[in-house]
Structures are given as C-alpha cells and as structure tokens.
Design a protein around this motif. Structure first.
Motif, short mmCIF file in Angstrom:
data_model
loop_
_atom_site.label_atom_id
_atom_site.label_comp_id
_atom_site.label_asym_id
_atom_site.label_seq_id
_atom_site.Cartn_x
_atom_site.Cartn_y
_atom_site.Cartn_z
N SER A 121 0.32 1.95 -11.63
CA SER A 121 0.43 0.57 -11.14
C SER A 121 -0.90 -0.18 -11.27
O SER A 121 -1.30 -0.94 -10.39
CB SER A 121 0.88 0.58 -9.67
OG SER A 121 2.17 1.13 -9.54
N THR A 150 4.41 4.49 -2.04
CA THR A 150 5.00 3.16 -2.22
C THR A 150 4.25 2.10 -1.42
O THR A 150 3.90 1.03 -1.94
CB THR A 150 6.48 3.18 -1.80
OG1 THR A 150 7.19 4.11 -2.61
CG2 THR A 150 7.10 1.80 -1.95
N MET A 151 3.99 2.38 -0.15
CA MET A 151 3.32 1.41 0.70
C MET A 151 1.87 1.22 0.29
O MET A 151 1.32 0.11 0.39
CB MET A 151 3.42 1.84 2.16
CG MET A 151 4.82 1.81 2.72
SD MET A 151 5.64 0.21 2.51
CE MET A 151 4.54 -0.86 3.44
N TYR A 197 0.58 1.41 -2.77
CA TYR A 197 0.55 0.54 -3.94
C TYR A 197 0.81 -0.91 -3.54
O TYR A 197 0.21 -1.84 -4.09
CB TYR A 197 1.58 0.99 -4.97
CG TYR A 197 1.25 2.30 -5.67
CD1 TYR A 197 0.00 2.89 -5.53
CD2 TYR A 197 2.19 2.94 -6.47
CE1 TYR A 197 -0.30 4.09 -6.16
CE2 TYR A 197 1.89 4.13 -7.12
CZ TYR A 197 0.65 4.70 -6.95
OH TYR A 197 0.35 5.88 -7.59
N ARG A 198 1.70 -1.12 -2.58
CA ARG A 198 1.97 -2.49 -2.12
C ARG A 198 0.75 -3.08 -1.42
O ARG A 198 0.44 -4.27 -1.59
CB ARG A 198 3.17 -2.49 -1.16
CG ARG A 198 4.50 -2.23 -1.83
CD ARG A 198 5.65 -2.27 -0.82
NE ARG A 198 6.92 -1.97 -1.45
CZ ARG A 198 8.07 -1.87 -0.78
NH1 ARG A 198 8.08 -2.06 0.54
NH2 ARG A 198 9.19 -1.59 -1.42
N ALA A 226 -1.78 -4.17 -4.03
CA ALA A 226 -1.38 -5.40 -4.72
C ALA A 226 -1.54 -6.63 -3.82
O ALA A 226 -1.80 -7.73 -4.30
CB ALA A 226 0.07 -5.28 -5.19
N ALA A 227 -1.39 -6.44 -2.51
CA ALA A 227 -1.42 -7.57 -1.59
C ALA A 227 -2.82 -8.00 -1.20
O ALA A 227 -3.03 -9.15 -0.79
CB ALA A 227 -0.62 -7.23 -0.32
#
Length: 222
Positions: A47, A94-95, A97-98, A101-102
């Motif tokens: 990612s 998952t969290m 990577y989020r 990105a945020a």
C-alpha cells in the motif's frame, strides 16, 4: 488504543534518512515494560508504505506486531507500530494502513521547538503499564494557558491479590524549565503541592524521571 484495550498503535514522526528507516524496520523494538518486538522477515512494500512483521514478547497474551513507515519530501518519516492479539492480525493490518493513509503532515513552523515550555504547551502525555493481570494508565494534559490536569486509573489482579480498580487525579498549574531536550517539569496542584520531574524530550517520547510517556492528541484543552 482500540476499544478492546488490547490493540495499540504508536505513531512517531521524526527526521530520518533511508538508512534510519531501514534500521527501524529491521532492528528489535523495545516498548518498555518488558514488551519487545523482533523482526520476522525483510521489509517489503505494501500500500505504498514500507512494512515489516514483528514477533511480540512480554504481553500477557500471544500478540502480533506490525511496523509501517511513510517518508515525506522534507526528510521526515512517519512510523506506526501496531500490536494486537494474534487472532486480530488482519484487523491490525487493515486499520494500520488506513491510519497511514489518513495522516496529514503539515510544514514545520520556524521556531516552534525553541524551549521545553514551547514544546510541551498544549500537549497530552500518556503512560501505560500492564503486567501480571494488572493495568494502569496515567495521563497529563498541559494546557497552553499554564493549567494542567493529571489523571491515573487502573485495575485487575495485582501480584496475585484480589482484583480492584482505582481512579484519581488533580489539577493546577505547570511550568517547564530547560532549553531544548532536557530540564524540569513542575506541577503545582490547587492545594499548592509541587511535583517535579526530571524531563527529557526524545524522538520516541517524553521521559519523566526516566519513564517514557507517549505524546497524543490533546482533546481537553489547547
């Protein structure tokens, strides 16, 4: 820390060249309280971030670790260290990577780091302790107007004794004496009692009397 109390993310933003980033991803990580992370493989790209998986030792239950790094054009790098129970490894990734990105990193403000008081103004500091089924959380809010609030809470079994919980706190005024990386933090509560801490500001957190406190988002005061 996630609502389950077992999934934790620690974010660090600092200047780092390519070699420093690789050291972060390939060297063991000591998080304190006997919690240690050991890399399981060579770093890889996922990612658009540099990533590595880590084995976790020292937690009360089997856990998995993940470190992600994102570099910025001004020479700074954001590292997020995530720890979760082994069965929650997919959720952790998952969290994380989020989160990467945020995150938005703004340009540095000239002179913002001059003096310890300037560095601590408006800060939120938190320290966690977990061991033998017992957990404790200490928090300090250092408001820009010179006021502070400190709170401690904990519970669980303590060295085999009966389980219990506690909550306590105090507030008053704070002062920091020092130039850039070391000095003294003094808390004066509403009754006039002083609490002084030897203060050290490092890349991985703020140290009070040798204990590492994490810097977080101050939602109580500015």
């Amino acid at each position: 820390m996630a609502p389950d109390g077992n999934t934790t993310y620690i974010a660090m933003l600092t200047f780092a060249d390519a070699s420093a980033v690789m050291r972060q991803l390939t060297a063991p990580v000591n998080l304190g309280n006997n919690v240690n992370l050991t890399p399981l493989r060579q770093p890889y790209v996922a990612s658009d971030y540099l990533v590595n998986d880590f084995a976790v030792a020292g937690t009360t239950a089997p856990a998995t670790g993940l470190v992600t790094v994102r570099r910025f054009t001004d020479g700074r790098a954001l590292a997020i260290v995530g720890i979760a129970p082994q069965q929650n490894g997919t959720f952790l990734r998952t969290m994380q990577y989020r989160l990467m990105a945020a995150v938005q990193v703004s340009a540095m403000q000239p002179g913002a780091a001059n003096g310890l008081a300037a560095q601590l103004r408006g800060r939120y500091l938190v320290r966690f302790y977990t061991g033998n089924g017992y957990h404790e959380r200490q928090e300090i809010w250092l408001c820009s107007n010179g006021m502070y609030a400190m709170r401690a809470s904990g519970g669980g079994a303590t060295r085999g004794l009966a389980s219990g919980a506690f909550n306590g706190g105090h507030q008053g005024r704070w002062q920091a004496a020092g130039l850039t990386t070391s000095g003294v933090l003094t808390l004066t509560d509403a009754q006039g009692n002083n609490r002084s801490f030897q203060l050290s500001v490092r890349n991985d957190g703020v140290y009070l009397n040798g204990n590492r406190w994490l810097r977080g988002n101050n939602t109580q005061c500015r």
